[in-house]
Design an enzyme around this catalytic site. Sequence first.
Site, PDB file in Angstrom:
ATOM      1  N   GLY A   1     -23.031  45.556 -51.948  1.00 39.15           N
ATOM      2  CA  GLY A   1     -22.098  45.784 -51.421  1.00 39.15           C
ATOM      3  C   GLY A   1     -21.521  44.696 -50.350  1.00 39.15           C
ATOM      4  O   GLY A   1     -20.560  43.754 -50.372  1.00 39.15           O
ATOM      5  N   LYS A   2     -22.641  44.882 -49.391  1.00 39.19           N
ATOM      6  CA  LYS A   2     -22.543  43.983 -48.327  1.00 39.19           C
ATOM      7  C   LYS A   2     -22.949  42.509 -48.596  1.00 39.19           C
ATOM      8  O   LYS A   2     -22.397  41.705 -48.111  1.00 39.19           O
ATOM      9  CB  LYS A   2     -23.456  44.591 -47.083  1.00 39.19           C
ATOM     10  CG  LYS A   2     -22.867  45.783 -46.460  1.00 39.19           C
ATOM     11  CD  LYS A   2     -23.735  46.352 -45.519  1.00 39.19           C
ATOM     12  CE  LYS A   2     -23.465  47.705 -45.018  1.00 39.19           C
ATOM     13  NZ  LYS A   2     -24.052  48.710 -46.079  1.00 39.19           N
TER      14      LYS A   2
ATOM     15  N   ALA B   1     -30.804  45.175 -49.448  1.00 35.87           N
ATOM     16  CA  ALA B   1     -29.528  44.897 -49.876  1.00 35.87           C
ATOM     17  C   ALA B   1     -29.033  45.571 -50.952  1.00 35.87           C
ATOM     18  O   ALA B   1     -27.694  45.482 -51.173  1.00 35.87           O
ATOM     19  CB  ALA B   1     -29.872  43.187 -50.303  1.00 35.87           C
TER      20      ALA B   1
ATOM     21  N   CYS C   1     -25.795  54.493 -41.528  1.00 43.05           N
ATOM     22  CA  CYS C   1     -24.629  55.298 -41.802  1.00 43.05           C
ATOM     23  C   CYS C   1     -25.145  56.804 -41.158  1.00 43.05           C
ATOM     24  O   CYS C   1     -24.892  57.921 -41.721  1.00 43.05           O
ATOM     25  CB  CYS C   1     -24.399  55.700 -43.199  1.00 43.05           C
ATOM     26  SG  CYS C   1     -25.661  55.901 -44.432  1.00 43.05           S
TER      27      CYS C   1
END
Lengths: 180, 320
Positions: free
Chosen positions: B132-133, B128, B248
């Site tokens: 941000g998420k 985590a 990503c």
Amino acid sequence: LQTRKNPLITYSSPDRNEAKQIQSKLAEFISEEALAALFKDQQVLLSRGRRIEAYLLSMPLLKFVKNIERTRFPYFVGLYLGDLEKYDFTLSLHILPFLIPHLNNHRMIEVTTKGEQRFLYGHDLHHVDITKPIIAINQAREVIVVNTMKHGLGYGYYQPRKTPVLKNQRDLGWYLRRGK
Amino acid sequence: MVVDPDRVRKLAQHYGYREYMIKRYFELFGEETEAFLEGNERSLLKTIRINELAVNVQEAIHQLSSKGIKLEQIDKLPYAFQVMQSEVPIGATSEYLMGWYMLQSPASMWAVEALSPNETQYVADLCAAPGGKTTHIAQLMQNQGVLVATDINRQRVRALRSNVSRLRVKNTLIMRMDAANLPKQGMTFDSVLIDAPCTGEGLIPLDPSRKQSRTLKDIETLTKVQQKLIQVGVKLLRKGGIMVYSTCSFAPEENEQIINFALQKFPIRVINTGLPLGDPGFITPFGQVVDPSLHLARRFFPYKHYMEGFFICKLEKIHS
């Protein structure tokens, strides 16, 4: 493993004195009704490690925490109220925005835009940085510092007869200076 | 695709990549490779997510524009804005400190949108930090329900805690631990987000050093971690629960092939992400056939979507 640097953290409910200490600190800043609303359907849990941290948890969160193995205590949970010390309770930056809507006027000091910048850099403030108070505060006391739009910036110690007039205790700039 | 080694060498020299990367890009993108490489050279605008737990979007825009910050809304994300111009550092304003917004890439916002958590759910966010998420999930859950955020790295967990606190999140439980130990706690969740550690090739527009710093060995090492994480994710889900797996990275080994591995081993299926943009996942990466349902996954490329490279796949647990 439990070491001096990483003591085993345990979670438990506060005892009567601890609960009183937390509630009386919060009651300095907000009304009894606001305090009751803040605590409605929530429960305080203390994490006891190197420091004693107080958290406010919703019932689903509390139920979840209670089901976790005793060796896997959470690092952080719910709303972090602050740190419990021997004779005092230090309010956290996390609780700050939740106190602002209910804040007693005699615990609020509004600062100018320049004062806001200085305060967020961690500086103490002088008379010139402070706007005219809603209620004149004549005695030295802990206050919540807000900007001209009444957004919370941190905690300070207001001492009307001394210089600097507002000593910075904790401000949101911490998130940049230390919290990264 | 047969590629002239000279062309590979020249492109690698010109754009500063390792040669093996260019070869792989040719196999994935064919004649679009040069456009892809050119896309990675464009710098990306900073983007912010307005934190509706702290402020409403209109008030935030008004206040930020009064400070000389010009914002433009990202299509179909009403709380997300590109920073077109700023007279002040966007990551150090009073409003940032007050938790009004988070600097967050649109691709990572789309991963959370694909998860679409709600306020009654139990949600887990593995890997985590820095949050941000996590804070985005809390925003969509309206600070209710239960959100468990784990990360193994001590330093990064501190940043996670700081962001959770700054953004006024109060439905979250942070645990500093290897996510692999979570199932032992007997927890089950309605939704799980795995933003897996990856080689991060998709971040080349933001960090060009990744053109040289990553090797095939890194991909190999990370795929083991990713396989382990997806296994943990499946274990944590209740029947009918939803998992979003994202990275990503452009590498199919870290994306489609991880999902393909999971589809073969675990009772899960790929479902539609529901996202309005993105390219379909590869179904024959490097000539290897993977489950055809992977066309439902979504890929974002800097040269096409003007955001960092990203892979998002949404999965449903069919039975326990």
